[in-house]
Design a protein around this motif. Sequence first.
Motif, PDB file in Angstrom:
ATOM      1  N   VAL A   1     -14.577   4.336   9.970  1.00 14.24           N
ATOM      2  CA  VAL A   1     -14.297   2.994  10.630  1.00 14.24           C
ATOM      3  C   VAL A   1     -12.592   3.376  10.681  1.00 14.24           C
ATOM      4  N   HIS A   2     -12.084   3.007  11.726  1.00 14.79           N
ATOM      5  CA  HIS A   2     -10.619   3.236  11.896  1.00 14.79           C
ATOM      6  C   HIS A   2      -9.645   2.318  10.917  1.00 14.79           C
ATOM      7  N   LYS A   3      -8.662   2.763  10.343  1.00 16.13           N
ATOM      8  CA  LYS A   3      -7.780   2.144   9.536  1.00 16.13           C
ATOM      9  C   LYS A   3      -6.391   2.483   9.914  1.00 16.13           C
ATOM     10  N   ASN A   4      -5.495   1.346   9.754  1.00 20.33           N
ATOM     11  CA  ASN A   4      -4.102   1.454  10.273  1.00 20.33           C
ATOM     12  C   ASN A   4      -3.320   2.347   9.426  1.00 20.33           C
ATOM     13  N   SER A   5      -3.048   3.640   9.595  1.00 17.59           N
ATOM     14  CA  SER A   5      -2.332   4.671   8.632  1.00 17.59           C
ATOM     15  C   SER A   5      -1.166   4.129   8.231  1.00 17.59           C
ATOM     16  N   GLN A   6      -0.729   3.453   8.587  1.00 14.82           N
ATOM     17  CA  GLN A   6       0.807   2.812   8.239  1.00 14.82           C
ATOM     18  C   GLN A   6       0.370   1.692   7.056  1.00 14.82           C
ATOM     19  N   THR A   7      -0.377   1.403   6.846  1.00 18.29           N
ATOM     20  CA  THR A   7      -0.625   0.074   5.735  1.00 18.29           C
ATOM     21  C   THR A   7      -1.894   0.539   4.783  1.00 18.29           C
ATOM     22  N   VAL A   8      -2.919   1.286   5.283  1.00 11.33           N
ATOM     23  CA  VAL A   8      -3.915   1.709   4.262  1.00 11.33           C
ATOM     24  C   VAL A   8      -3.308   2.173   3.089  1.00 11.33           C
TER      25      VAL A   8
END
Length: 480
Positions: A433-440
């Motif tokens: 599942v794609h996650k926001n790399s800036q907020t994960v």
Amino acid sequence: MSTVQHIAKFFPTTHLAAAAICTLVIGTTLVLLPESNAQQTQSLPVTINEDTASAVTDILEDNDIAVNATQTELQLALVETATTPPAAGSADIEQLSDDADKPVRMVVENIPLEDEWKDFKVSNGDSLSGIFLKAGLTATDVYRVTNAVKDTKALTRIYPGQTLSFLIKNDQLVQLRHIKSQLDTAVISKTEDSYILEEHTRKPETLQRFVNGTINNSLFLDAQQAGLSNRMIMELAAIFGWDIDFALDIRKGDSFNIVYEEKFLDGKMIGEGNILSAQFTNRGDTFTALRFTDSKGKSSYYTPDGKSMRKAFLRTPIDFARISSRFNLKRKHPVLKTTRPHRGTDYAARTGTPIKSSGDGKIIWRGKKGGYGNAVIVQHGGNITTLYAHMSKFKKGQRVGKRVKQGQVIGYVGSTGLSSGPHLHYEFRVNGVHKNSQTVKLPQANPVPKSERKLFNKVAADVVAKLESYKATQLASTAN
């Protein structure tokens, strides 16, 4: 009988007078000349007549006690040289006439010839055998030297900028110096039947330097103005790169403090060492890091309470790039002109900018991948993957199945696939599942082990106290 009278029985008076006058004039001239010219060749015109010769002879006889062995030996040497042809390597006598009324010119040289070394600076493409040939040696010489030191690492690799110096006598290599750096030199010397190796290492003096600054434009520009080198700026960014996105999070008014090592040799700075402690204030939050070396010699950066500054993943896989498109599930595609989810973060950068793996892992894809163009996918553990797309080219020497380290370069920015310009498209996936790399939320690396806690606490207290002392001194200096 005095020494001079004894000498006078065997040599004409005029010769003795000439020798004495020359000795006196040469000695006086050398004393009066500046020290830096004392070894230069002296050409001394001296005029001697019979009255002068007689007077000098009387003076020497009346003051026999003042004539020491050194003076006598020099006088005898000068007289002998005047009556015999000069031998090879001896003083060059331009003219020494028996006629005392004519001027006498002498050139006195007493400078030993130094060994003549042949120096060769290593350039791109140079090989050891090629440099030996340039020095006038043969392939046999290369074999003899390398065979003699085969059980060591000497001469196994030479790099551009290093120097090889040869001392050759009678067409034989007597000594070879491999100057690896200002600190390390290998000397290979000839013995009766082989060569021996000596390695010399100089230890520089290490001093600490404190630098602080405030962000008005960018970290790079303002840190340079504060006096930090490019290398130190990159290391500072790497230390805090897990907590601060230097492409997105930096704001005017942010500040930094850093204590690092500078290395000196013979009073001159020759390089920089490690960052010992650093602070970065970003948007009102202050992050502090200190370097700690454990009992096994492993060094890393920790917070003052022992948590690792290192995370399992870098927040951004590219240095000082601008975010051109964020994670957005309703973004309009710039090429297809349709609403299409953007499941990653785009970083605009020049073609060829290095791209780093954001964490330790294994390459599971490396090649063309549809609209991604040239792409690399790295597997991290069992449930996380990262994708890097639109590369111009891949890092040489890597392949599918090869493990990479966090921060290791895996490719370079480009514009392959469906791309409107050179940039990196970066995706972070958890269980597919794609996650926001800036907020994960990024998992933490291991803290200081319990077995090292006592040592760490002592080091941390000393380092933090020194950092605060530097800051207080700098503040007081600015206030005044």
